[in-house]
Design a protein around this motif. Structure first.
Motif, PDB file in Angstrom:
ATOM      1  N   SER A 122       0.823  -1.258  -0.031  1.00  0.00           N
ATOM      2  CA  SER A 122       0.083   0.092   0.151  1.00  0.00           C
ATOM      3  C   SER A 122       0.953   1.243  -0.058  1.00  0.00           C
ATOM      4  N   PRO A 123       0.482   2.120  -0.523  1.00  0.00           N
ATOM      5  CA  PRO A 123       1.106   3.534  -0.607  1.00  0.00           C
ATOM      6  C   PRO A 123       1.570   4.002   0.773  1.00  0.00           C
ATOM      7  N   GLU A 124       0.827   3.702   1.775  1.00  0.00           N
ATOM      8  CA  GLU A 124       0.803   4.058   3.085  1.00  0.00           C
ATOM      9  C   GLU A 124       2.322   3.342   3.547  1.00  0.00           C
ATOM     10  N   ASP A 125       2.218   2.080   3.383  1.00  0.00           N
ATOM     11  CA  ASP A 125       3.364   1.231   3.868  1.00  0.00           C
ATOM     12  C   ASP A 125       4.755   1.916   3.279  1.00  0.00           C
ATOM     13  N   ILE A 126       4.607   2.191   2.085  1.00  0.00           N
ATOM     14  CA  ILE A 126       5.788   2.708   1.316  1.00  0.00           C
ATOM     15  C   ILE A 126       6.219   4.054   1.810  1.00  0.00           C
ATOM     16  N   HIS A 127       5.328   5.006   2.229  1.00  0.00           N
ATOM     17  CA  HIS A 127       5.394   6.278   2.722  1.00  0.00           C
ATOM     18  C   HIS A 127       6.234   6.120   4.364  1.00  0.00           C
ATOM     19  N   ALA A 128       5.258   4.975   4.792  1.00  0.00           N
ATOM     20  CA  ALA A 128       5.948   5.133   6.367  1.00  0.00           C
ATOM     21  C   ALA A 128       7.435   4.723   6.311  1.00  0.00           C
ATOM     22  N   MET A 129       7.906   3.880   5.508  1.00  0.00           N
ATOM     23  CA  MET A 129       9.226   3.655   5.256  1.00  0.00           C
ATOM     24  C   MET A 129      10.178   4.730   4.884  1.00  0.00           C
ATOM     25  N   GLU A 130       9.605   5.494   3.998  1.00  0.00           N
ATOM     26  CA  GLU A 130      10.298   6.595   3.622  1.00  0.00           C
ATOM     27  C   GLU A 130      10.505   7.512   4.559  1.00  0.00           C
ATOM     28  N   SER A 131       9.428   7.886   5.528  1.00  0.00           N
ATOM     29  CA  SER A 131       9.755   8.777   6.559  1.00  0.00           C
ATOM     30  C   SER A 131      10.762   8.092   7.586  1.00  0.00           C
ATOM     31  N   VAL A 157      13.050   5.954   7.081  1.00  0.00           N
ATOM     32  CA  VAL A 157      14.500   5.933   6.640  1.00  0.00           C
ATOM     33  C   VAL A 157      15.063   7.604   6.667  1.00  0.00           C
ATOM     34  N   ASP A 158      14.357   8.450   6.178  1.00  0.00           N
ATOM     35  CA  ASP A 158      14.551  10.034   6.333  1.00  0.00           C
ATOM     36  C   ASP A 158      14.811  10.299   7.969  1.00  0.00           C
ATOM     37  N   GLY A 159      14.031   9.691   8.663  1.00  0.00           N
ATOM     38  CA  GLY A 159      14.437   9.930  10.115  1.00  0.00           C
ATOM     39  C   GLY A 159      15.462   9.603  10.604  1.00  0.00           C
ATOM     40  N   LEU A 160      15.998   8.079  10.342  1.00  0.00           N
ATOM     41  CA  LEU A 160      17.185   7.672  10.890  1.00  0.00           C
ATOM     42  C   LEU A 160      18.343   8.247  10.509  1.00  0.00           C
ATOM     43  N   ARG A 161      17.955   8.616   9.036  1.00  0.00           N
ATOM     44  CA  ARG A 161      19.417   9.577   8.515  1.00  0.00           C
ATOM     45  C   ARG A 161      19.671  10.748   9.095  1.00  0.00           C
ATOM     46  N   LYS A 162      18.655  11.366   9.391  1.00  0.00           N
ATOM     47  CA  LYS A 162      19.003  12.814   9.878  1.00  0.00           C
ATOM     48  C   LYS A 162      19.409  12.506  11.494  1.00  0.00           C
ATOM     49  N   SER A 163      18.621  11.717  12.235  1.00  0.00           N
ATOM     50  CA  SER A 163      19.005  11.301  13.695  1.00  0.00           C
ATOM     51  C   SER A 163      20.567  10.938  13.749  1.00  0.00           C
ATOM     52  N   LYS A 164      21.078  10.174  12.707  1.00  0.00           N
ATOM     53  CA  LYS A 164      22.132   9.292  12.851  1.00  0.00           C
ATOM     54  C   LYS A 164      23.309  10.149  12.187  1.00  0.00           C
ATOM     55  N   GLU A 205      14.504   8.047  -9.080  1.00  0.00           N
ATOM     56  CA  GLU A 205      15.663   7.078  -8.916  1.00  0.00           C
ATOM     57  C   GLU A 205      15.178   5.872  -8.288  1.00  0.00           C
ATOM     58  N   GLU A 206      15.933   5.105  -8.135  1.00  0.00           N
ATOM     59  CA  GLU A 206      15.797   3.614  -7.470  1.00  0.00           C
ATOM     60  C   GLU A 206      16.187   3.972  -5.911  1.00  0.00           C
ATOM     61  N   LYS A 207      15.232   4.601  -5.154  1.00  0.00           N
ATOM     62  CA  LYS A 207      15.468   4.979  -3.990  1.00  0.00           C
ATOM     63  C   LYS A 207      15.367   3.698  -2.876  1.00  0.00           C
ATOM     64  N   GLN A 208      16.243   3.808  -1.915  1.00  0.00           N
ATOM     65  CA  GLN A 208      16.490   2.563  -1.002  1.00  0.00           C
ATOM     66  C   GLN A 208      15.213   1.946  -0.215  1.00  0.00           C
ATOM     67  N   SER A 264      23.814   0.722   3.870  1.00  0.00           N
ATOM     68  CA  SER A 264      23.038   1.590   4.374  1.00  0.00           C
ATOM     69  C   SER A 264      22.279   1.142   5.712  1.00  0.00           C
ATOM     70  N   CYS A 265      22.008  -0.355   5.582  1.00  0.00           N
ATOM     71  CA  CYS A 265      21.258  -0.770   6.772  1.00  0.00           C
ATOM     72  C   CYS A 265      22.030  -0.552   8.125  1.00  0.00           C
ATOM     73  N   ARG A 266      23.548  -0.965   7.803  1.00  0.00           N
ATOM     74  CA  ARG A 266      24.164  -1.028   9.088  1.00  0.00           C
ATOM     75  C   ARG A 266      24.618   0.317   9.542  1.00  0.00           C
ATOM     76  N   LYS A 267      24.896   1.167   8.619  1.00  0.00           N
ATOM     77  CA  LYS A 267      25.226   2.609   8.930  1.00  0.00           C
ATOM     78  C   LYS A 267      24.152   3.313   9.655  1.00  0.00           C
ATOM     79  N   TRP A 268      22.936   3.147   9.209  1.00  0.00           N
ATOM     80  CA  TRP A 268      21.563   3.917   9.556  1.00  0.00           C
ATOM     81  C   TRP A 268      20.748   3.236  10.351  1.00  0.00           C
ATOM     82  N   GLY A 269      21.057   2.085  10.517  1.00  0.00           N
ATOM     83  CA  GLY A 269      20.053   1.434  11.478  1.00  0.00           C
ATOM     84  C   GLY A 269      18.718   1.039  10.984  1.00  0.00           C
TER      85      GLY A 269
END
Ligand SMILES: *[C@@H]1O[C@H](CO)[C@@H](O)[C@H](O)[C@H]1NC(C)=O
Ligand SMILES: *[C@@H]1O[C@H](CO)[C@@H](O)[C@H](O)[C@H]1NC(C)=O
Ligand SMILES: *[C@@H]1O[C@H](CO)[C@@H](O)[C@H](O)[C@H]1NC(C)=O
Length: 345
Positions: free
Chosen positions: A173-182, A184-191, A271-274, A307-312
Motif C-alpha cells: 500500500s502507498p501508506e506502507d511505502i510512505h511510512a518506510m520513506e519517513s 528512512v529519512d528520520g534515521l538518516r537525520k538522527s544518525k 531514482e531507485e531509492k532505497q 546503508s542498513c548497518r550505517k543508519w540502522g
C-alpha cells in the motif's frame, strides 16, 4: 441467463459469460486491449449485418462488464481457497487465541511462513516448517529472494484511476511505502551527526581516505565507494524516469528464486531509492517466523547492507538476512566485493 450486465441497474448491454471467459483467457496471453477488442467485435457484427446503434459503441460498457466479471472469477477462487484452508486446519488441540476464520493455529503462532507466502511459492515457503531445515549447515538460508526495479512499467500522470478492485493484491500500500520513506529519512537525520563524528575519528586514526571497515561490513569503505560509482554510472539512464509525466515511474519487485512474485511496490520517484527495497523486505519479514533466514539478491546488495548497518534500517531483521548481488550485476562490482557478495562464492 448466462449473461453478465454492464451495470447493476438498468443495464443496456449484457455480455455472454462464454465470451467473457474467452476474452479473459486471451488477455492473459497477450497485452490486454479492450478498445481493440471492441472495435474488432463491432466490425465483426457489422459484417454480419448487425449495427451497434449508439454513437459511443460498446467499449465502455463492455469494459465494465469485463472488469466485474474478472473480479467475480477472482473472488470465486479466493473463496474456494479459503474454504479449502478452513477444512485443511488440523483438529484444534491448541486453544485458539484468535479465532478469525482465515487462520489456522499453526500459522497464526508464526511457526511457519504465512499462508500468503505458502500460496505464492509452496516450494520456498510451504515446507514442513523450520525444524526440517535445521540439519543444513548454518551458512544455508531458508529461502532466497531477489529484488529489482523496472522503469519501463510506468503510469502516465493524470490518467484515470483504475476501476475499483476489491480482490487481493501483491502491491504494497502507498501508506506502507510512505511510512518506510519517513522512517528512512528520520534515521538518516538522527544518525548523520553521530556518523560524521565517527568517520572523522576513524580518518584521524587511520590517516588515509577512510579505507576502513565500517561496523559489521566485510569490505572496506573505499571498495563500497567504487561499487557505488560504477553502479551509478551504469544506471544513469534510469534517472530519466520523469516525475513530471509519470505518476508511477516504475515498479520494484520482490520475487522468490522460482520467479514467483511475493510483493510489488509502485515507485513514484525518478531514482531507485532505497526505501522501496526496504519496504519490500520489511513486508516479507512480516510473513515469516522469527528464526527464518533469507538470502537476498539485489543489484547493489553491498550498498544496501552498508546503508542498513550505517543508519540502522531493518534493525530487527538484519541478523536474518544474507546479502548478495544478483549474478548479472555482480561482475560489475569491485573484486573484493565479489569475494563476499558473488552468489556463486
Ligand atoms: C489498443 O488498441 C487501439 C485500437 O486498435 C490502439 O489504438 C491502441 O494504441 C491500443 N493500446 C495499446 C496500449 O496498445
Ligand atoms: C500501482 O500502480 C498501478 C499502475 O499504475 C495501479 O494500477 C495500482 O493501483 C497501484 N497500486 C497501488 C497499491 O498504489
Ligand atoms: C552513492 O553515491 C552517490 C553520489 O556519489 C551518493 O549520493 C549516494 O549516497 C551513494 N550511495 C551510497 C549507498 O553510499
Amino acid at each position: 441467463m448466462g449473461y453478465f450486465p454492464c451495470a447493476p441497474l438498468g443495464p443496456s448491454l449484457a455480455v455472454s459469460l462464454q465470451l467473457l471467459s474467452l476474452v479473459r483467457q486471451l488477455f492473459m496471453r497477450m497485452p490486454p486491449n479492450t478498445s481493440a477488442w471492441c472495435e474488432s467485435f463491432e466490425a465483426y457484427l457489422a459484417g454480419m449485418g448487425y449495427r451497434v446503434d449508439t454513437k459511443e459503441g460498446i467499449c465502455r460498457r463492455f469494459s465494465n462488464a469485463y472488469h466485474w466479471y474478472c473480479i467475480l472469477e477472482i473472488s470465486l477462487d479466493e473463496h474456494v481457497q479459503q474454504q479449502l484452508q478452513r477444512s485443511a486446519c488440523p483438529p484444534l488441540d491448541i486453544p485458539l487465541a484468535d479465532p478469525s476464520p482465515s487462520h489456522c493455529s499453526p500459522y497464526s503462532s508464526k511457526m511457519r511462513p504465512s499462508e500468503y507466502l505458502q500460496q505464492h511459492c509452496p516450494l520456498c515457503f510451504g515446507g514442513h516448517g523450520r525444524e526440517s531445515n535445521n540439519q543444513q549447515s548454518s551458512a544455508d538460508v531458508d529461502a532466497i529472494v531477489c529484488i529489482d526495479a523496472c522503469f519501463t512499467q510506468k503510469c502516465r500522470s493524470g490518467q484515470l484511476d483504475d476501476p475499483v478492485n476489491p480482490t487481493a493484491t501483491v502491491f504494497l500500500s502507498p501508506e506502507d511505502i510512505h511510512a518506510m520513506e519517513s522512517e528512512v529519512d528520520g534515521l538518516r537525520k538522527s544518525k548523520s551527526s553521530i556518523n560524521r563524528r565517527r568517520d572523522q575519528a576513524s580518518k584521524r586514526n587511520h590517516g588515509d581516505e577512510g579505507d576502513v571497515f565500517e561496523e559489521g561490513m566485510k569490505i572496506t569503505a573505499s571498495v563500497l565507494k567504487g561499487c557505488n560509482e560504477s553502479f551509478t554510472a551504469a544506471d544513469e539512464r534510469h534517472q530519466k524516469a520523469s516525475t513530471q509525466f509519470f505518476s508511477d515511474t516504475g515498479v520494484m519487485a520482490l520475487l522468490c528464486h522460482h520467479d514467483h512474485v511475493i510483493h510489488l511496490a509502485n515507485m513514484t520517484s525518478a531514482e531507485e531509492k532505497q526505501h522501496y527495497a526496504l519496504a519490500l523486505i520489511k513486508a516479507l519479514f512480516g510473513h515469516l517466523p522469527s528464526d527464518f533466514h533469507i538470502g537476498l539478491l539485489y543489484d547493489i546488495g553491498c550498498q544496501l547492507e552498508q546503508s542498513c548497518r550505517k543508519w540502522g534500517f531493518l534493525k530487527p531483521f538484519l541478523p536474518h538476512i544474507s546479502f548478495a548481488i544478483s549474478v548479472f550485476h555482480t561482475f560489475g562490482h569491485q573484486w573484493p566485493c565479489q569475494l563476499f557478495y558473488h552468489p556463486q562464492k
